[in-house]
Design a protein around this motif. Structure first.
Motif, mmCIF file in Angstrom:
data_model
loop_
_atom_site.group_PDB
_atom_site.id
_atom_site.type_symbol
_atom_site.label_atom_id
_atom_site.label_comp_id
_atom_site.label_asym_id
_atom_site.label_seq_id
_atom_site.Cartn_x
_atom_site.Cartn_y
_atom_site.Cartn_z
ATOM 1 N N ALA A 194 22.735 23.912 50.895
ATOM 2 C CA ALA A 194 23.979 24.649 50.620
ATOM 3 C C ALA A 194 24.107 24.925 49.124
ATOM 4 O O ALA A 194 24.492 26.020 48.704
ATOM 5 N N MET A 195 23.761 23.926 48.309
ATOM 6 C CA MET A 195 23.943 24.089 46.872
ATOM 7 C C MET A 195 23.008 25.136 46.277
ATOM 8 O O MET A 195 23.367 25.824 45.328
ATOM 9 N N ILE A 196 21.830 25.262 46.841
ATOM 10 C CA ILE A 196 20.902 26.281 46.337
ATOM 11 C C ILE A 196 21.521 27.664 46.512
ATOM 12 O O ILE A 196 21.565 28.475 45.591
ATOM 13 N N ARG A 197 22.062 27.885 47.675
ATOM 14 C CA ARG A 197 22.675 29.183 47.929
ATOM 15 C C ARG A 197 23.917 29.386 47.056
ATOM 16 O O ARG A 197 24.121 30.459 46.468
ATOM 17 N N VAL A 198 24.741 28.360 46.975
ATOM 18 C CA VAL A 198 25.972 28.471 46.199
ATOM 19 C C VAL A 198 25.652 28.727 44.715
ATOM 20 O O VAL A 198 26.262 29.586 44.075
ATOM 21 N N CYS A 199 24.665 27.996 44.182
ATOM 22 C CA CYS A 199 24.344 28.141 42.755
ATOM 23 C C CYS A 199 23.868 29.551 42.423
ATOM 24 O O CYS A 199 24.173 30.086 41.359
ATOM 25 N N LYS A 200 23.114 30.142 43.318
ATOM 26 C CA LYS A 200 22.637 31.504 43.052
ATOM 27 C C LYS A 200 23.807 32.461 42.903
ATOM 28 O O LYS A 200 23.825 33.310 42.019
ATOM 29 N N GLU A 201 24.805 32.309 43.785
ATOM 30 C CA GLU A 201 25.959 33.211 43.689
ATOM 31 C C GLU A 201 26.816 32.857 42.481
ATOM 32 O O GLU A 201 27.373 33.743 41.824
ATOM 33 N N GLU A 202 26.925 31.564 42.194
ATOM 34 C CA GLU A 202 27.748 31.154 41.050
ATOM 35 C C GLU A 202 27.214 31.743 39.741
ATOM 36 O O GLU A 202 27.966 32.006 38.816
ATOM 37 N N SER A 203 25.916 31.911 39.664
ATOM 38 C CA SER A 203 25.386 32.435 38.410
ATOM 39 C C SER A 203 25.822 33.889 38.217
ATOM 40 O O SER A 203 26.058 34.332 37.097
ATOM 41 N N PHE A 204 25.992 34.623 39.317
ATOM 42 C CA PHE A 204 26.592 35.962 39.214
ATOM 43 C C PHE A 204 28.035 35.868 38.735
ATOM 44 O O PHE A 204 28.493 36.659 37.920
ATOM 45 N N HIS A 205 28.740 34.885 39.255
ATOM 46 C CA HIS A 205 30.141 34.727 38.873
ATOM 47 C C HIS A 205 30.261 34.442 37.385
ATOM 48 O O HIS A 205 31.135 34.952 36.708
ATOM 49 N N GLN A 206 29.359 33.583 36.904
ATOM 50 C CA GLN A 206 29.433 33.257 35.497
ATOM 51 C C GLN A 206 29.170 34.503 34.660
ATOM 52 O O GLN A 206 29.822 34.753 33.659
ATOM 53 N N ARG A 207 28.218 35.291 35.092
ATOM 54 C CA ARG A 207 27.901 36.520 34.359
ATOM 55 C C ARG A 207 29.068 37.479 34.309
ATOM 56 O O ARG A 207 29.327 38.107 33.289
ATOM 57 N N GLN A 208 29.781 37.599 35.455
ATOM 58 C CA GLN A 208 30.905 38.544 35.438
ATOM 59 C C GLN A 208 31.995 38.052 34.488
ATOM 60 O O GLN A 208 32.614 38.845 33.788
ATOM 61 N N GLY A 209 32.198 36.739 34.425
ATOM 62 C CA GLY A 209 33.194 36.210 33.491
ATOM 63 C C GLY A 209 32.781 36.446 32.049
ATOM 64 O O GLY A 209 33.583 36.863 31.202
ATOM 65 N N TYR A 210 31.520 36.184 31.797
ATOM 66 C CA TYR A 210 30.972 36.385 30.458
ATOM 67 C C TYR A 210 31.113 37.848 30.052
ATOM 68 O O TYR A 210 31.494 38.173 28.935
ATOM 69 N N GLU A 211 30.855 38.720 30.991
ATOM 70 C CA GLU A 211 30.930 40.145 30.702
ATOM 71 C C GLU A 211 32.365 40.601 30.448
ATOM 72 O O GLU A 211 32.617 41.436 29.576
ATOM 73 N N ILE A 212 33.311 40.038 31.192
ATOM 74 C CA ILE A 212 34.731 40.349 30.938
ATOM 75 C C ILE A 212 35.090 39.946 29.509
ATOM 76 O O ILE A 212 35.681 40.729 28.749
ATOM 77 N N LEU A 213 34.714 38.715 29.130
ATOM 78 C CA LEU A 213 35.056 38.236 27.789
ATOM 79 C C LEU A 213 34.348 39.054 26.709
ATOM 80 O O LEU A 213 34.915 39.349 25.665
ATOM 81 N N HIS A 214 33.098 39.414 26.974
ATOM 82 C CA HIS A 214 32.335 40.196 26.007
ATOM 83 C C HIS A 214 33.027 41.536 25.756
ATOM 84 O O HIS A 214 33.181 41.985 24.621
ATOM 85 N N THR A 215 33.457 42.179 26.833
ATOM 86 C CA THR A 215 34.149 43.459 26.711
ATOM 87 C C THR A 215 35.455 43.291 25.936
ATOM 88 O O THR A 215 35.764 44.084 25.044
ATOM 89 N N LEU A 216 36.219 42.246 26.267
ATOM 90 C CA LEU A 216 37.500 42.029 25.578
ATOM 91 C C LEU A 216 37.272 41.703 24.106
ATOM 92 O O LEU A 216 37.980 42.205 23.226
ATOM 93 N N ALA A 217 36.281 40.850 23.832
ATOM 94 C CA ALA A 217 36.037 40.412 22.464
ATOM 95 C C ALA A 217 35.560 41.570 21.594
ATOM 96 O O ALA A 217 35.641 41.502 20.371
ATOM 97 N N HIS A 218 35.051 42.619 22.211
ATOM 98 C CA HIS A 218 34.613 43.795 21.468
ATOM 99 C C HIS A 218 35.573 44.965 21.667
ATOM 100 O O HIS A 218 35.225 46.116 21.438
ATOM 101 N N GLY A 219 36.776 44.658 22.125
ATOM 102 C CA GLY A 219 37.758 45.695 22.399
ATOM 103 C C GLY A 219 38.811 45.806 21.309
ATOM 104 O O GLY A 219 38.527 45.595 20.134
#
Lengths: 359, 241
Positions: A194-219
């Motif tokens: 279960a964790m293997i599958r969950v971790c793969k999706e979580e890494s997408f989640h982390q990226r989307q958060g990082y990308e939101i902050l990156h956009t805001l920090a450069h806004g």
């Protein structure tokens, strides 16, 4: 398909958060396959000591499966941990779900909706893993609603601005991944898978958060301030996600021996800090810690510990949103009762009809 | 306002407002599986909305993209049918809305898929598959609730009675449109009738038939929905997200 909406904010893919951790998830998956291929001897001999056999399997880095004998305490520990994880996914939908209706672009709305939906999926998946240990999802949900099982304390903090959605993705999902990647090698097979599958999706989640902050920090200046404010509020609660310091942790030693847990709370916390420092620099955001500096001797960053008294208060139910989160979940459960009853009644009528036709 | 721009905008607004309403269920659904299903349908609607609004913006050729159209218009400029903006109510009301909307969108998108406008045809071809799933899901719950318990039957009948008047607007004639909605009514009736009967529900008589959505004259509810949806975007004019 929603994954395609993510684009790296001007960085090479290898620099993206979670890239190294994702490699570890893949390594754990390969290890899992190898363990399955390595023929475990076909169960204990009729007169063999079951406990000795269990220890042998765990020590050999083979997986314990639902059919296997296991110590009662091992089963209880796993049920507690997997259930707490599942509850965290379900309760964790609330703070981010809070911003779906107000997401500032249609693309962000779609990504956030898909992300919160993923969390519901993780919850279901983890409840199913817990069910292999001989307890039902309904029982586990009831334990949550009765306040007898916990969920991650981080979700008792409020999401006050859009930037909080970014901070949750970057910091909270980031901390979750650091915590969960070692669980991909957990001795209990269904949880590891279960964790293997969950971790793969979580890494997408982390990226989307990082990308939101990156956009805001450069806004705009307002957006930058919003991003920094969110990081200021979420940093220490995220550090606290790794639990109390090693000396005070109640469950650690036995879980390490059983290979449920692989690293200590403090080791994982350090790893998280070291990972974030570099990412914060790329984001152009400040980690709110005056004590943060590189320690050449330890080859790691020195940092200020989170407020563990505050963590204990939140665990006890006195965080900013504990009451609201539980009230929300209880209300959804209670409001849906008539629907679940109707579905059961309809299914029973259909079964009756089929029986009559058959007779 | 008429012509291809208004047509694409109306359908895009239907999908967008439906998505916004469905997404309100997130973390609140009666079962975890249903939370996922409703989010799925909301995502489908949102995906269709983005395609339709982007295309509407191109047809208008005034430089408005999907976000300008979604976030910077007031309720009097939205062209969605009233049905989609109605509050979610209880789960039965939401299922009545979902079922009736899908029973309209499926023949609509199917017809669009073979219309001469290539862009609309492509959107129709993609969206009709999703609508087929929405229709299955809505119909399943209408049957379950209609033929479930006494309480669920009462709630489902109330929901059908409440939403039914708003279905008529979906089929208002527009002979100049790429697909004339008036031509979809028969398919809708053929879908809806048997499901309601199987669900032991009474199909309401045709009576009150509120209208105005396609002309931008809405219920009082839409302005609140937009206020929430648009608040952050409008607070930061010109910002990128």
């Amino acid at each position: 398909m929603y994954g395609n909406d993510f684009s790296a904010p001007g960085d090479a893919p290898d620099d993206m958060p979670g890239a190294g951790l994702l490699g570890e998830v893949e390594a754990a998956e390969a290890e899992l396959r190898a363990a399955a291929a390595r023929e475990r001897r076909g169960g204990p001999a009729p007169d063999e000591d079951l406990a000795a056999y269990f220890t042998e399997v765990v020590d050999a880095e083979q997986k314990i499966e639902p059919r296997d004998w296991m110590p009662e305490a091992y089963r209880r520990t796993l049920i507690r941990q997997i259930a707490q994880h599942a509850h965290s996914e379900i309760i964790g939908m609330q703070p981010e779900g809070n911003w779906i209706s107000r997401a500032p672009s249609l693309k962000r709305k779609a990504i956030l909706l898909a992300k919160v939906q993923d969390e519901a999926g993780h919850g279901l998946y983890l409840y199913a893993a817990a069910e292999t240990l001989g307890i039902s999802r309904d029982e586990l949900v009831q334990l949550l609603l009765d306040g007898k099982q916990k969920y991650s304390s981080i979700f008792n903090y409020p999401t006050l601005t859009w930037a909080d959605v970014g901070a949750i993705g970057w910091l909270v999902d980031g901390a979750a991944i650091v915590n969960q990647v070692p669980l991909c090698r957990c001795s209990y097979g269904p949880y590891a898978r279960a964790m293997i599958r969950v971790c793969k999706e979580e890494s997408f989640h982390q990226r989307q958060g990082y990308e939101i902050l990156h956009t805001l920090a450069h806004g705009t200046p307002e957006q930058q301030a919003m991003a920094q404010d969110a990081v200021d509020r979420w940093w220490y609660p995220s550090l606290a996600m790794f639990g109390p310091p090693d000396g005070d942790s109640t469950h650690s030693t036995q879980s390490m021996a059983w290979k449920i847990k692989r690293f200590s709370n403090d080791d994982l916390r350090q790893r998280f800090v070291d990972m974030c420092v570099q990412q914060a620099e790329i984001l152009g955001l400040r980690i709110p810690d005056d004590g943060l500096r590189w320690n050449e001797e330890r080859r790691a960053y020195d940092y200020t510990q989170p407020d563990y008294d505050e963590l204990m208060q939140v665990i006890k139910g006195n965080g900013p949103c504990n009451r609201e989160r539980m009230a929300h979940r209880r209300a959804a459960h209670a409001d849906g009762a008539w629907v679940r009853e109707a579905a059961a009644a309809y299914a029973a009528k259909r079964a009756d009809k089929r029986e009559k036709v058959a007779a | 306002m008429n012509g291809p721009f208004a047509f694409a905008l109306g359908l895009g607004d239907d999908a967008l407002i439906a998505a916004q309403r469905l997404a309100e269920w997130t973390t609140r659904a009666p079962e975890m599986e249903e939370d996922i299903a409703l989010a799925n349908i909301a995502l489908d609607q949102l995906g269709a909305a983005r395609l339709l609004l982007s295309y509407a913006g191109e047809l208008e050729a005034a430089g408005r993209d999907e976000d300008a159209l979604a976030y910077l218009r007031d309720d009097r400029e939205f062209l969605n049918a009233l049905l989609v903006e109605l509050p979610n109510g209880d789960f039965a009301v939401t299922m009545a809305k979902l079922f009736f909307l899908a029973a309209y969108q499926l023949p609509l998108y199917t017809a669009l898929a073979s219309c001469p406008d290539e862009r609309l045809a492509a959107i129709g071809a993609k969206a009709r598959k999703e609508s087929a799933y929405h229709l299955d899901h809505g119909a399943l719950w209408v049957r379950r609730l209609g033929d479930g318990t006494e309480e669920s039957h009462r709630r489902m009948q109330d929901a059908v009675d409440h939403v039914w008047p708003y279905t008529h607007e979906l089929f208002a004639a527009d002979p100049a449109a790429p697909v004339d909605p008036a031509g979809l009514r028969a398919a809708f009736d053929e879908t809806v009738g048997p499901v309601l009967a199987e669900a032991t529900l009474t199909r309401p008589e045709r009576g009150w038939a509120p209208t105005g959505g396609r002309k931008g004259v809405h219920t009082e509810h839409l302005s609140y929905l937009l206020a929430e949806m648009q608040v952050l975007h409008r607070a930061h004019p010109g910002a990128q997200w």
